[in-house]
Design a protein around this motif. Structure first.
Motif, PDB file in Angstrom:
ATOM      1  N   GLU A 321       0.826  -1.200   0.000  1.00 52.70           N
ATOM      2  CA  GLU A 321       0.000   0.000   0.000  1.00 52.70           C
ATOM      3  C   GLU A 321       0.867   1.259   0.000  1.00 52.70           C
ATOM      4  O   GLU A 321       0.537   2.261  -0.649  1.00 52.70           O
ATOM      5  CB  GLU A 321      -0.941  -0.018   1.201  1.00 52.70           C
ATOM      6  CG  GLU A 321      -2.030  -1.089   1.079  1.00 52.70           C
ATOM      7  CD  GLU A 321      -2.923  -1.175   2.292  1.00 52.70           C
ATOM      8  OE1 GLU A 321      -2.516  -0.672   3.365  1.00 52.70           O
ATOM      9  OE2 GLU A 321      -4.036  -1.741   2.174  1.00 52.70           O
ATOM     10  N   ALA A 322       2.013   1.208   0.696  1.00 49.93           N
ATOM     11  CA  ALA A 322       2.957   2.331   0.666  1.00 49.93           C
ATOM     12  C   ALA A 322       3.540   2.490  -0.737  1.00 49.93           C
ATOM     13  O   ALA A 322       3.752   3.619  -1.217  1.00 49.93           O
ATOM     14  CB  ALA A 322       4.071   2.115   1.683  1.00 49.93           C
ATOM     15  N   TYR A 323       3.776   1.371  -1.419  1.00 53.19           N
ATOM     16  CA  TYR A 323       4.276   1.393  -2.794  1.00 53.19           C
ATOM     17  C   TYR A 323       3.248   2.037  -3.724  1.00 53.19           C
ATOM     18  O   TYR A 323       3.599   2.827  -4.606  1.00 53.19           O
ATOM     19  CB  TYR A 323       4.606  -0.027  -3.230  1.00 53.19           C
ATOM     20  CG  TYR A 323       4.946  -0.196  -4.686  1.00 53.19           C
ATOM     21  CD1 TYR A 323       6.030   0.471  -5.252  1.00 53.19           C
ATOM     22  CD2 TYR A 323       4.197  -1.047  -5.498  1.00 53.19           C
ATOM     23  CE1 TYR A 323       6.349   0.303  -6.588  1.00 53.19           C
ATOM     24  CE2 TYR A 323       4.509  -1.219  -6.836  1.00 53.19           C
ATOM     25  CZ  TYR A 323       5.588  -0.545  -7.376  1.00 53.19           C
ATOM     26  OH  TYR A 323       5.901  -0.716  -8.710  1.00 53.19           O
ATOM     27  N   LEU A 324       1.972   1.719  -3.509  1.00 49.77           N
ATOM     28  CA  LEU A 324       0.920   2.347  -4.302  1.00 49.77           C
ATOM     29  C   LEU A 324       0.930   3.863  -4.125  1.00 49.77           C
ATOM     30  O   LEU A 324       0.745   4.616  -5.085  1.00 49.77           O
ATOM     31  CB  LEU A 324      -0.454   1.778  -3.913  1.00 49.77           C
ATOM     32  CG  LEU A 324      -0.725   0.314  -4.259  1.00 49.77           C
ATOM     33  CD1 LEU A 324      -2.093  -0.107  -3.728  1.00 49.77           C
ATOM     34  CD2 LEU A 324      -0.643   0.080  -5.763  1.00 49.77           C
ATOM     35  N   THR A 325       1.142   4.302  -2.905  1.00 48.99           N
ATOM     36  CA  THR A 325       1.218   5.740  -2.629  1.00 48.99           C
ATOM     37  C   THR A 325       2.382   6.363  -3.385  1.00 48.99           C
ATOM     38  O   THR A 325       2.260   7.462  -3.952  1.00 48.99           O
ATOM     39  CB  THR A 325       1.365   5.993  -1.115  1.00 48.99           C
ATOM     40  OG1 THR A 325       0.243   5.419  -0.436  1.00 48.99           O
ATOM     41  CG2 THR A 325       1.425   7.485  -0.820  1.00 48.99           C
ATOM     42  N   GLU A 326       3.531   5.666  -3.425  1.00 48.81           N
ATOM     43  CA  GLU A 326       4.691   6.152  -4.171  1.00 48.81           C
ATOM     44  C   GLU A 326       4.362   6.320  -5.652  1.00 48.81           C
ATOM     45  O   GLU A 326       4.874   7.226  -6.313  1.00 48.81           O
ATOM     46  CB  GLU A 326       5.859   5.179  -4.016  1.00 48.81           C
ATOM     47  CG  GLU A 326       6.479   5.130  -2.629  1.00 48.81           C
ATOM     48  CD  GLU A 326       7.582   4.086  -2.555  1.00 48.81           C
ATOM     49  OE1 GLU A 326       8.041   3.626  -3.631  1.00 48.81           O
ATOM     50  OE2 GLU A 326       7.967   3.709  -1.435  1.00 48.81           O
ATOM     51  N   LEU A 327       3.507   5.446  -6.162  1.00 46.18           N
ATOM     52  CA  LEU A 327       3.120   5.517  -7.568  1.00 46.18           C
ATOM     53  C   LEU A 327       2.055   6.577  -7.831  1.00 46.18           C
ATOM     54  O   LEU A 327       1.681   6.806  -8.985  1.00 46.18           O
ATOM     55  CB  LEU A 327       2.612   4.150  -8.045  1.00 46.18           C
ATOM     56  CG  LEU A 327       3.625   3.003  -8.063  1.00 46.18           C
ATOM     57  CD1 LEU A 327       2.946   1.703  -8.474  1.00 46.18           C
ATOM     58  CD2 LEU A 327       4.795   3.307  -9.003  1.00 46.18           C
ATOM     59  N   GLY A 328       1.564   7.198  -6.764  1.00 46.94           N
ATOM     60  CA  GLY A 328       0.560   8.243  -6.930  1.00 46.94           C
ATOM     61  C   GLY A 328      -0.859   7.773  -6.762  1.00 46.94           C
ATOM     62  O   GLY A 328      -1.807   8.510  -7.070  1.00 46.94           O
ATOM     63  N   PHE A 329      -1.055   6.557  -6.254  1.00 42.45           N
ATOM     64  CA  PHE A 329      -2.403   6.026  -6.044  1.00 42.45           C
ATOM     65  C   PHE A 329      -2.821   6.214  -4.588  1.00 42.45           C
ATOM     66  O   PHE A 329      -2.000   6.135  -3.675  1.00 42.45           O
ATOM     67  CB  PHE A 329      -2.462   4.523  -6.358  1.00 42.45           C
ATOM     68  CG  PHE A 329      -2.306   4.189  -7.807  1.00 42.45           C
ATOM     69  CD1 PHE A 329      -3.342   4.391  -8.703  1.00 42.45           C
ATOM     70  CD2 PHE A 329      -1.120   3.654  -8.270  1.00 42.45           C
ATOM     71  CE1 PHE A 329      -3.199   4.064 -10.042  1.00 42.45           C
ATOM     72  CE2 PHE A 329      -0.956   3.334  -9.602  1.00 42.45           C
ATOM     73  CZ  PHE A 329      -1.995   3.535 -10.500  1.00 42.45           C
ATOM     74  N   ASP A 330      -4.094   6.426  -4.378  1.00 47.14           N
ATOM     75  CA  ASP A 330      -4.697   6.280  -3.063  1.00 47.14           C
ATOM     76  C   ASP A 330      -5.111   4.822  -2.930  1.00 47.14           C
ATOM     77  O   ASP A 330      -5.704   4.251  -3.864  1.00 47.14           O
ATOM     78  CB  ASP A 330      -5.903   7.202  -2.931  1.00 47.14           C
ATOM     79  CG  ASP A 330      -6.670   6.954  -1.649  1.00 47.14           C
ATOM     80  OD1 ASP A 330      -6.211   7.391  -0.595  1.00 47.14           O
ATOM     81  OD2 ASP A 330      -7.736   6.291  -1.730  1.00 47.14           O
ATOM     82  N   ALA A 331      -4.795   4.199  -1.801  1.00 42.93           N
ATOM     83  CA  ALA A 331      -5.047   2.770  -1.645  1.00 42.93           C
ATOM     84  C   ALA A 331      -6.504   2.411  -1.887  1.00 42.93           C
ATOM     85  O   ALA A 331      -6.821   1.426  -2.569  1.00 42.93           O
ATOM     86  CB  ALA A 331      -4.609   2.305  -0.254  1.00 42.93           C
ATOM     87  N   ALA A 332      -7.430   3.213  -1.357  1.00 44.76           N
ATOM     88  CA  ALA A 332      -8.854   2.929  -1.535  1.00 44.76           C
ATOM     89  C   ALA A 332      -9.266   3.109  -2.990  1.00 44.76           C
ATOM     90  O   ALA A 332     -10.022   2.293  -3.548  1.00 44.76           O
ATOM     91  CB  ALA A 332      -9.676   3.833  -0.626  1.00 44.76           C
ATOM     92  N   THR A 333      -8.788   4.174  -3.613  1.00 42.91           N
ATOM     93  CA  THR A 333      -9.121   4.423  -5.019  1.00 42.91           C
ATOM     94  C   THR A 333      -8.573   3.319  -5.911  1.00 42.91           C
ATOM     95  O   THR A 333      -9.231   2.894  -6.867  1.00 42.91           O
ATOM     96  CB  THR A 333      -8.557   5.784  -5.466  1.00 42.91           C
ATOM     97  OG1 THR A 333      -9.049   6.803  -4.601  1.00 42.91           O
ATOM     98  CG2 THR A 333      -8.949   6.092  -6.894  1.00 42.91           C
ATOM     99  N   PHE A 334      -7.365   2.851  -5.592  1.00 44.80           N
ATOM    100  CA  PHE A 334      -6.765   1.767  -6.360  1.00 44.80           C
ATOM    101  C   PHE A 334      -7.632   0.516  -6.294  1.00 44.80           C
ATOM    102  O   PHE A 334      -7.888  -0.141  -7.305  1.00 44.80           O
ATOM    103  CB  PHE A 334      -5.368   1.467  -5.833  1.00 44.80           C
ATOM    104  CG  PHE A 334      -4.694   0.302  -6.509  1.00 44.80           C
ATOM    105  CD1 PHE A 334      -4.031   0.470  -7.710  1.00 44.80           C
ATOM    106  CD2 PHE A 334      -4.729  -0.971  -5.946  1.00 44.80           C
ATOM    107  CE1 PHE A 334      -3.415  -0.603  -8.347  1.00 44.80           C
ATOM    108  CE2 PHE A 334      -4.127  -2.054  -6.572  1.00 44.80           C
ATOM    109  CZ  PHE A 334      -3.459  -1.861  -7.770  1.00 44.80           C
ATOM    110  N   LYS A 335      -8.090   0.197  -5.090  1.00 41.84           N
ATOM    111  CA  LYS A 335      -8.907  -1.011  -4.937  1.00 41.84           C
ATOM    112  C   LYS A 335     -10.226  -0.874  -5.690  1.00 41.84           C
ATOM    113  O   LYS A 335     -10.699  -1.831  -6.313  1.00 41.84           O
ATOM    114  CB  LYS A 335      -9.166  -1.285  -3.454  1.00 41.84           C
ATOM    115  CG  LYS A 335      -9.879  -2.609  -3.186  1.00 41.84           C
ATOM    116  CD  LYS A 335      -9.868  -2.976  -1.713  1.00 41.84           C
ATOM    117  CE  LYS A 335      -8.499  -3.368  -1.250  1.00 41.84           C
ATOM    118  NZ  LYS A 335      -8.490  -3.871   0.146  1.00 41.84           N
TER     119      LYS A 335
END
Length: 470
Positions: A321-335
């Protein structure tokens, strides 16, 4: 003196045995125009048993085509047995097939002929897309597929009733190419089939097709890579790393065509690992509620995580989830986006490909699994965790790819060594918090010869990661 003479005679004998082997080395001509008299006609395929064994004397019909087989795609292959491709063209594109009297044909293509498939799409021999199939599994050696009755790669060719799977591409008017590639189980190779052999071979094959676009069927500017699992990873990597300079020395070494490009039009992939370094984190994110798994092999069976493994699973999920943040994603939005993509795929599956014997209809499919719902004729994915746990059986333990024993196919890709800096970072964090088991694993994952931190190894990991090129 006698011993000296014996040693000399032994050396002479060994040299005499070695010279024929050296003489067998050859440079391959990459001009496909010289192969146009080597096509074979194919209208049947072997029939398999459910265990993948060929039924002697039995054949099944496939869509009629001509095949150009065992075409070596690089001038200095490490193994011509592996580094070649097979090309298939529907008979509708052939103007004349001159029988050479030895089961081969010299083909002349009809550039005006139009092939219209069941979807209403029309192609000519020069505009037909090229399906570029690899058969890589677990980064092992990929075999080119023979659609005829030979045994090479036949286990990938037909379903249990003998119906051709890959022949469907030919029936749709595509030019079908299957490419062989070196892998971690290849024998007798100096490179040992390790990274980046797989992707280098796929690139070399693309370059061969582009260099010979004027004489071979299909549009070499419309190459679509196809693969599944590790083969899907390699097909994806082929798509995103077009013309990357880092691969040029490896391509030059095997004598690939160097005055053309290796970028492709697109890729159709199944279950690819887009980033081997992040694979362990992503796997736990996908199976976030599962602590039970079924392990294959002699020591297999149903297993359950212990307390350390459960703690590690949660840390890996947090790291992803921290990696997703690095990529510019919000964890909830990504899911939410992930669920939307699954819903779209489910709609296509239940509309076009549903197994009606098993599910009856789309509503029956929704009732068969958790985490999905049915309304207004459509199946929608509502819960990633519930659907994955219901639909898929977890088949890997924790540290699913960079395993402690370094015996996974991914570890073999890097020389039976640890490779995931991301996994090591999580273990180091846990060790810093006082976890003794994590500290033990950190020591194992940082050994001089088999540890993660070698710069040369991390270069290879980056080369084999799709995200490097995006």
């Amino acid at each position: 003196m006698k011993k000296m003479i014996a040693l000399i005679l032994t050396a002479v004998l060994l040299l005499s045995l070695l010279l024929p082997a050296l003489a067998e080395e050859k440079t391959y001509d990459l001009d496909a125009s010289k192969l146009m008299n080597q096509w074979v006609y194919i209208d049947s395929t072997a029939v398999m048993t459910p265990m993948g064994q060929i039924k002697e004397g039995e054949t099944a019909k496939v869509y009629p085509c001509y095949g150009l087989l065992n075409v070596v795609y690089c001038a200095n292959p490490e193994s011509a047995r592996i580094q070649h491709l097979d090309i298939y063209v529907p008979t509708e594109y052939v103007k004349e097939a001159k029988d050479n009297g030895d089961s081969t044909f010299t083909l002349t293509f009809d550039e005006e002929a139009v092939f219209t498939n069941l979807n209403g799409t029309s192609y000519t021999v020069n505009t037909a897309p090229i399906i570029y199939q690899n058969t890589i599994d677990g980064y092992k050696e990929g075999y080119s597929i023979t659609l005829g009755t030979e045994t090479k790669g036949i286990h990938l060719n037909a379903d249990q009733s003998g119906n051709s799977i890959y022949g469907d591409y030919v029936q749709a008017g595509y030019i079908y190419v299957c490419v062989g590639s070196r892998g971690v189980d290849s024998e007798g190779l100096e490179s040992k089939g390790m990274a980046p052999d797989q992707i280098v071979d796929l690139k070399a094959g693309v370059r061969y097709l582009k260099a010979n676009d004027a004489v071979l069927p299909g549009d070499a500017n419309k190459i679509i890579a196809v693969g599944s699992s590790a083969g899907g990873s390699c097909a994806t990597l082929l798509g995103v790393s077009g013309n990357a300079e880092v691969f040029l020395p490896y391509l030059e070494k095997i004598g690939a065509v160097m005055d053309v490009t290796d970028d492709i039009y697109g890729a159709r992939v199944q279950a690819p690992i887009a980033n081997v370094d992040k694979a362990d984190m992503a796997y736990e994110y996908l199976h976030s509620t599962e602590v039970n798994y079924h392990q294959m092999g002699p020591n297999g069976g149903d297993k359950t995580f212990d307390d350390f493994q459960i703690a590690l699973q949660q840390e890996l999920i947090a790291a992803f989830e921290a990696y997703l943040t690095e990529l510019g994603f919000d964890a909830a939005t990504f899911k939410d986006g992930y669920l939307a993509a699954i819903s779209k795929a489910l709609d296509v599956y239940t509309t076009r490909w549903l197994d009606k014997e098993q599910y009856g209809d789309a509503e029956g499919f929704a009732k068969a699994y958790e985490g999905v719902s049915y309304a207004d004729g459509k199946v929608t994915a509502d819960s990633l965790e519930a659907f994955v746990a219901s639909f898929m059986t977890r088949g890997k333990s924790i540290m699913a790819f960079d395993t402690e024993a370094s015996k996974s196919w991914e570890a073999k890709l890097f020389g039976e060594a640890h490779f995931s800096a991301s996994l090591l970072s999580v273990l180091e964090k846990m060790a810093g918090d006082g976890n003794a088991e994590a500290a033990r694993l950190v020591e194992a994952y940082t050994q001089p010869d088999t540890g993660v931190n070698s710069e040369g190894k991390q270069k290879m990991v980056r080369m084999m990661a799709c995200m490097t090129y995006l």
